[in-house]
Scaffold this motif. Structure first.
Motif, PDB file in Angstrom:
ATOM      1  N   TYR A  77      89.224  38.886  10.423  1.00 58.57           N
ATOM      2  CA  TYR A  77      88.795  39.662  11.592  1.00 58.57           C
ATOM      3  C   TYR A  77      89.011  38.880  12.880  1.00 58.57           C
ATOM      4  CZ  TYR A  77      84.392  37.044  10.945  1.00 58.57           C
ATOM      5  OH  TYR A  77      83.448  36.061  10.777  1.00 58.57           O
ATOM      6  N   ALA A  78      88.955  37.544  12.810  1.00 60.82           N
ATOM      7  CA  ALA A  78      89.245  36.734  13.995  1.00 60.82           C
ATOM      8  C   ALA A  78      90.720  36.851  14.375  1.00 60.82           C
ATOM      9  CB  ALA A  78      88.871  35.282  13.742  1.00 60.82           C
ATOM     10  N   VAL A  79      91.596  36.875  13.370  1.00 59.60           N
ATOM     11  CA  VAL A  79      93.027  37.056  13.629  1.00 59.60           C
ATOM     12  C   VAL A  79      93.273  38.394  14.317  1.00 59.60           C
ATOM     13  CG1 VAL A  79      95.296  37.317  12.553  1.00 59.60           C
ATOM     14  CG2 VAL A  79      93.697  35.595  11.680  1.00 59.60           C
ATOM     15  N   ARG A 171      89.188  30.622  29.942  1.00 57.81           N
ATOM     16  CA  ARG A 171      88.408  29.380  29.955  1.00 57.81           C
ATOM     17  C   ARG A 171      88.130  28.919  28.529  1.00 57.81           C
ATOM     18  NH1 ARG A 171      83.458  30.916  33.738  1.00 57.81           N
ATOM     19  NH2 ARG A 171      83.008  28.665  33.639  1.00 57.81           N
ATOM     20  N   VAL A 172      87.808  29.882  27.664  1.00 59.21           N
ATOM     21  CA  VAL A 172      87.574  29.553  26.255  1.00 59.21           C
ATOM     22  C   VAL A 172      88.849  29.007  25.615  1.00 59.21           C
ATOM     23  CG1 VAL A 172      87.139  30.574  23.981  1.00 59.21           C
ATOM     24  CG2 VAL A 172      85.650  31.150  25.908  1.00 59.21           C
ATOM     25  N   LYS A 173      89.960  29.693  25.852  1.00 54.00           N
ATOM     26  CA  LYS A 173      91.219  29.271  25.233  1.00 54.00           C
ATOM     27  C   LYS A 173      91.657  27.900  25.730  1.00 54.00           C
ATOM     28  CE  LYS A 173      95.805  30.989  24.042  1.00 54.00           C
ATOM     29  NZ  LYS A 173      96.748  32.133  24.164  1.00 54.00           N
ATOM     30  N   GLU A 174      91.458  27.641  27.006  1.00 57.89           N
ATOM     31  CA  GLU A 174      91.848  26.345  27.562  1.00 57.89           C
ATOM     32  C   GLU A 174      91.046  25.210  26.934  1.00 57.89           C
ATOM     33  OE1 GLU A 174      92.141  24.043  31.902  1.00 57.89           O
ATOM     34  OE2 GLU A 174      91.497  26.138  31.787  1.00 57.89           O
ATOM     35  N   LYS A 175      89.763  25.459  26.682  1.00 56.89           N
ATOM     36  CA  LYS A 175      88.903  24.395  26.150  1.00 56.89           C
ATOM     37  C   LYS A 175      89.035  24.249  24.636  1.00 56.89           C
ATOM     38  CE  LYS A 175      84.130  22.693  26.058  1.00 56.89           C
ATOM     39  NZ  LYS A 175      84.524  21.354  26.558  1.00 56.89           N
ATOM     40  N   PHE A 176      89.168  25.390  23.917  1.00 54.10           N
ATOM     41  CA  PHE A 176      89.110  25.346  22.452  1.00 54.10           C
ATOM     42  C   PHE A 176      90.450  25.629  21.769  1.00 54.10           C
ATOM     43  CE2 PHE A 176      84.803  26.440  23.897  1.00 54.10           C
ATOM     44  CZ  PHE A 176      84.067  25.453  23.262  1.00 54.10           C
ATOM     45  N   GLY A 177      91.452  26.041  22.528  1.00 46.44           N
ATOM     46  CA  GLY A 177      92.768  26.264  21.945  1.00 46.44           C
ATOM     47  C   GLY A 177      93.020  27.672  21.447  1.00 46.44           C
ATOM     48  N   SER A 178      91.982  28.506  21.406  1.00 39.97           N
ATOM     49  CA  SER A 178      92.131  29.896  20.972  1.00 39.97           C
ATOM     50  C   SER A 178      90.922  30.673  21.478  1.00 39.97           C
ATOM     51  CB  SER A 178      92.211  29.995  19.444  1.00 39.97           C
ATOM     52  OG  SER A 178      90.996  29.571  18.847  1.00 39.97           O
ATOM     53  N   PHE A 179      90.983  31.993  21.346  1.00 41.58           N
ATOM     54  CA  PHE A 179      89.812  32.806  21.680  1.00 41.58           C
ATOM     55  C   PHE A 179      88.796  32.681  20.536  1.00 41.58           C
ATOM     56  CE2 PHE A 179      93.295  35.485  23.739  1.00 41.58           C
ATOM     57  CZ  PHE A 179      93.174  34.843  24.961  1.00 41.58           C
ATOM     58  N   TRP A 180      88.993  33.469  19.473  1.00 34.84           N
ATOM     59  CA  TRP A 180      88.168  33.361  18.268  1.00 34.84           C
ATOM     60  C   TRP A 180      88.813  32.334  17.343  1.00 34.84           C
ATOM     61  CZ3 TRP A 180      84.307  37.132  16.221  1.00 34.84           C
ATOM     62  CH2 TRP A 180      83.789  37.946  17.232  1.00 34.84           C
ATOM     63  N   ASP A 181      87.994  31.581  16.627  1.00 38.51           N
ATOM     64  CA  ASP A 181      88.493  30.562  15.709  1.00 38.51           C
ATOM     65  C   ASP A 181      88.906  31.231  14.397  1.00 38.51           C
ATOM     66  OD1 ASP A 181      88.918  28.380  13.997  1.00 38.51           O
ATOM     67  OD2 ASP A 181      87.405  27.176  15.018  1.00 38.51           O
ATOM     68  N   GLU A 182      90.180  31.097  14.022  1.00 35.78           N
ATOM     69  CA  GLU A 182      90.712  31.771  12.837  1.00 35.78           C
ATOM     70  C   GLU A 182      90.578  30.942  11.562  1.00 35.78           C
ATOM     71  OE1 GLU A 182      94.728  32.888  13.682  1.00 35.78           O
ATOM     72  OE2 GLU A 182      94.199  33.986  15.518  1.00 35.78           O
ATOM     73  N   ASP A 183      90.048  29.736  11.665  1.00 35.72           N
ATOM     74  CA  ASP A 183      89.922  28.874  10.484  1.00 35.72           C
ATOM     75  C   ASP A 183      89.113  29.585   9.407  1.00 35.72           C
ATOM     76  OD1 ASP A 183      89.068  26.812   8.608  1.00 35.72           O
ATOM     77  OD2 ASP A 183      89.733  25.358  10.102  1.00 35.72           O
ATOM     78  N   VAL A 184      89.599  29.545   8.164  1.00 36.36           N
ATOM     79  CA  VAL A 184      88.950  30.262   7.066  1.00 36.36           C
ATOM     80  C   VAL A 184      87.537  29.754   6.801  1.00 36.36           C
ATOM     81  CG1 VAL A 184      89.798  28.750   5.216  1.00 36.36           C
ATOM     82  CG2 VAL A 184      89.361  31.175   4.746  1.00 36.36           C
ATOM     83  N   HIS A 189      80.935  33.619   9.629  1.00 34.54           N
ATOM     84  CA  HIS A 189      80.161  33.427  10.857  1.00 34.54           C
ATOM     85  C   HIS A 189      81.083  33.245  12.064  1.00 34.54           C
ATOM     86  CE1 HIS A 189      80.938  29.402   9.194  1.00 34.54           C
ATOM     87  NE2 HIS A 189      80.937  28.977  10.432  1.00 34.54           N
ATOM     88  N   GLY A 190      82.229  33.925  12.028  1.00 35.48           N
ATOM     89  CA  GLY A 190      83.183  33.792  13.124  1.00 35.48           C
ATOM     90  C   GLY A 190      82.620  34.220  14.465  1.00 35.48           C
ATOM     91  N   ASP A 191      81.771  35.261  14.461  1.00 38.77           N
ATOM     92  CA  ASP A 191      81.184  35.697  15.728  1.00 38.77           C
ATOM     93  C   ASP A 191      80.274  34.619  16.307  1.00 38.77           C
ATOM     94  OD1 ASP A 191      79.293  36.021  13.730  1.00 38.77           O
ATOM     95  OD2 ASP A 191      78.739  38.064  14.291  1.00 38.77           O
ATOM     96  N   SER A 192      79.516  33.944  15.442  1.00 37.64           N
ATOM     97  CA  SER A 192      78.618  32.901  15.939  1.00 37.64           C
ATOM     98  C   SER A 192      79.383  31.729  16.533  1.00 37.64           C
ATOM     99  CB  SER A 192      77.700  32.418  14.809  1.00 37.64           C
ATOM    100  OG  SER A 192      76.755  33.420  14.484  1.00 37.64           O
ATOM    101  N   VAL A 193      80.531  31.392  15.939  1.00 38.78           N
ATOM    102  CA  VAL A 193      81.359  30.337  16.519  1.00 38.78           C
ATOM    103  C   VAL A 193      81.854  30.767  17.899  1.00 38.78           C
ATOM    104  CG1 VAL A 193      83.503  29.022  16.260  1.00 38.78           C
ATOM    105  CG2 VAL A 193      82.040  29.424  14.274  1.00 38.78           C
ATOM    106  N   PHE A 194      82.250  32.037  18.017  1.00 41.15           N
ATOM    107  CA  PHE A 194      82.725  32.527  19.319  1.00 41.15           C
ATOM    108  C   PHE A 194      81.588  32.592  20.329  1.00 41.15           C
ATOM    109  CE2 PHE A 194      84.127  36.059  22.185  1.00 41.15           C
ATOM    110  CZ  PHE A 194      85.187  35.375  22.761  1.00 41.15           C
TER     111      PHE A 194
END
Length: 423
Positions: A77-79, A171-184, A189-194
């Motif tokens: 869902y993050a992808v 701003r999120v992408k610049e700091k973390f490299g992506s919007f939502w984290d796609e790591d499996v 808890h992908g929403d909580s990471v975002f």
């Protein structure tokens, strides 16, 4: 003029519920929106349900056509969300899932709050949660209330109860490299990471009104991972969405032949696919592990490929049940090497305990596996040992046993690892 809102709806195999979700967007009092329906290669019934809405020029339908072999390599869902975010044109961004409906004033109230409170870049609302059975009948409901400004929204706010400004994304992408984290590793808890990423730049402003309702079915994401430990318990019968039954054995999953249906019926734990399929599949065992079998003369406990003779005194103490023990040919059982027999102990210190037994010491629970006693939470024990009552013992009786890794709910460990305080 109303500012455009981009809505990102993720979908997978819920044809009836996804129609309700889309209809709830169509019935919004707020008119300036676009909807991305991001489907992860659902079945034909779901695809057909979605296709009836794509004539609306505000609705964009995207089917991932993901290869099943690739599905478990990322948080899907993050992808899908990241794909939609790259195309979204709205000044405000919000999210929806295929088991949730927006209330008619959902977009208008959230957009109004962001318009009026320029010091906040994200808002969240109260939510009604309805648990339904397999027939869709309500069993019970409760509310998640939005009552305070949140500097740590992770694990407190649902996926579908947030709207944020588009300006946060870069701003999120610049700091973390992506919007939502796609790591499996973030599959549950992908929403909580975002939310944690958003909280780096803004607090979440509460809207006390209930603006969405979510439906939790027996197969909902939340129900399937509830009370799961980070490492699944050896000897458990488990299954995923394909309904194939496996037994876990030393961090492997072994298919269980239907011959053993009396052993696993009513005892099989449903595990989300990303969690289950991280365990490599191996060939089936000739006889499932940690199980009672019998021939015409004796009852045996099968443990790690050995047969352990069970005497009469052990039945009552270990609360073994004689009903339903599979009867095997004596030659099949005798082909297995002998292990230490199982009997009720007579000394102060127990020896040769049967594996995967649940014990209770005062108010705490432990599971015994291969010479080690593992603490286990009540919730995890209830899920994995639903038909087994804990055997009361004392610390004095097991003082020689080492204490091993605990089996606690995975959420507790996730929260600890992310250094997030759960409310």
């Amino acid at each position: 003029m109303e500012k455009k809102v981009s809505i990102i709806l993720t979908s997978y195999n819920k044809p009836d519920l996804v129609k309700q979700a889309i209809e709830s967007v169509l019935h919004q009092t707020y008119s300036n929106w676009e909807l991305f329906v991001m489907d992860d290669h659902s079945n034909e019934e779901t695809s057909a349900a979605i296709s009836t809405y794509i004539k609306d020029h505000r609705i964009y339908y995207d089917n991932s056509f993901i290869n099943p072999a690739e599905r478990l390599k990322s948080t899907r869902y993050a992808v899908l969300i990241n794909d939609a975010l790259s195309r979204a044109e709205g000044e405000y961004i919000t999210y929806l899932t295929d088991d949730t409906v927006f209330h008619p004033n959902r977009l208008s109230r959230m957009a109004e709050a962001l318009n009026q409170c320029s010091e906040f870049d994200a808002v969240y609302s109260s939510q009604k949660v309805i648990h339904v059975n397999g027939r869709g009948t309500e069993q019970f409901h409760f509310y998640r209330f939005a009552e305070e400004v949140l500097d740590q929204a992770a694990f407190l706010v649902d996926h579908c109860s947030v709207m944020h400004r588009r300006s946060l994304l870069e701003r999120v992408k610049e700091k973390f490299g992506s919007f939502w984290d796609e790591d499996v590793m973030h599959w549950n808890h992908g929403d909580s990471v975002f939310w944690s990423r958003l909280n780096t730049f803004t607090s979440f402003l509460p809207i006390k009104e209930v603006l969405d309702t979510t439906y939790k079915t027996p197969h909902s994401f939340q129900n399937t991972y509830q009370s799961l430990p980070s490492v699944l318990i050896d000897g458990s019968f488990v299954k995923g969405t394909d309904q194939k039954v496996y037994q876990l054995d030393r961090n492997k999953r072994k298919p269980v032949n239907e011959r053993w249906h009396t052993l696993y019926e009513g005892r099989t734990v449903v595990i989300p696919d990303p969690f289950l399929f991280q365990y490599e599949e191996e060939d089936s065992a000739s006889i499932p592990n940690f199980q009672l079998v019998r021939d015409q003369f004796h009852v045996y406990f099968i443990e790690d490929g050995e047969k352990r003779l069970v005497d009469h005194s052990a039945f009552r103490f270990y609360r073994f049940k004689r009903h339903g023990i599979p009867a095997l040919e004596r030659a099949e059982i005798q082909s297995l090497p002998d292990g230490p027999p199982i009997s009720r102990w007579t000394s102060d210190c127990v020896q040769h305990l049967p594996g995967r037994m649940l014990f209770r010491i005062e108010r705490k629970f432990y599971v015994y596996l291969r010479g080690v006693l593992h603490p286990i939470s009540h919730d995890v024990a209830k899920r994995f040992f639903a038909n087994q009552k804990a055997i009361p013992i004392s610390f004095q009786q097991i003082k020689q046993l080492p204490i091993g890794m605990p089996f606690y709910p995975v959420y507790d460990e996730i929260i600890r690892n992310l250094n997030i305080t759960k409310g």
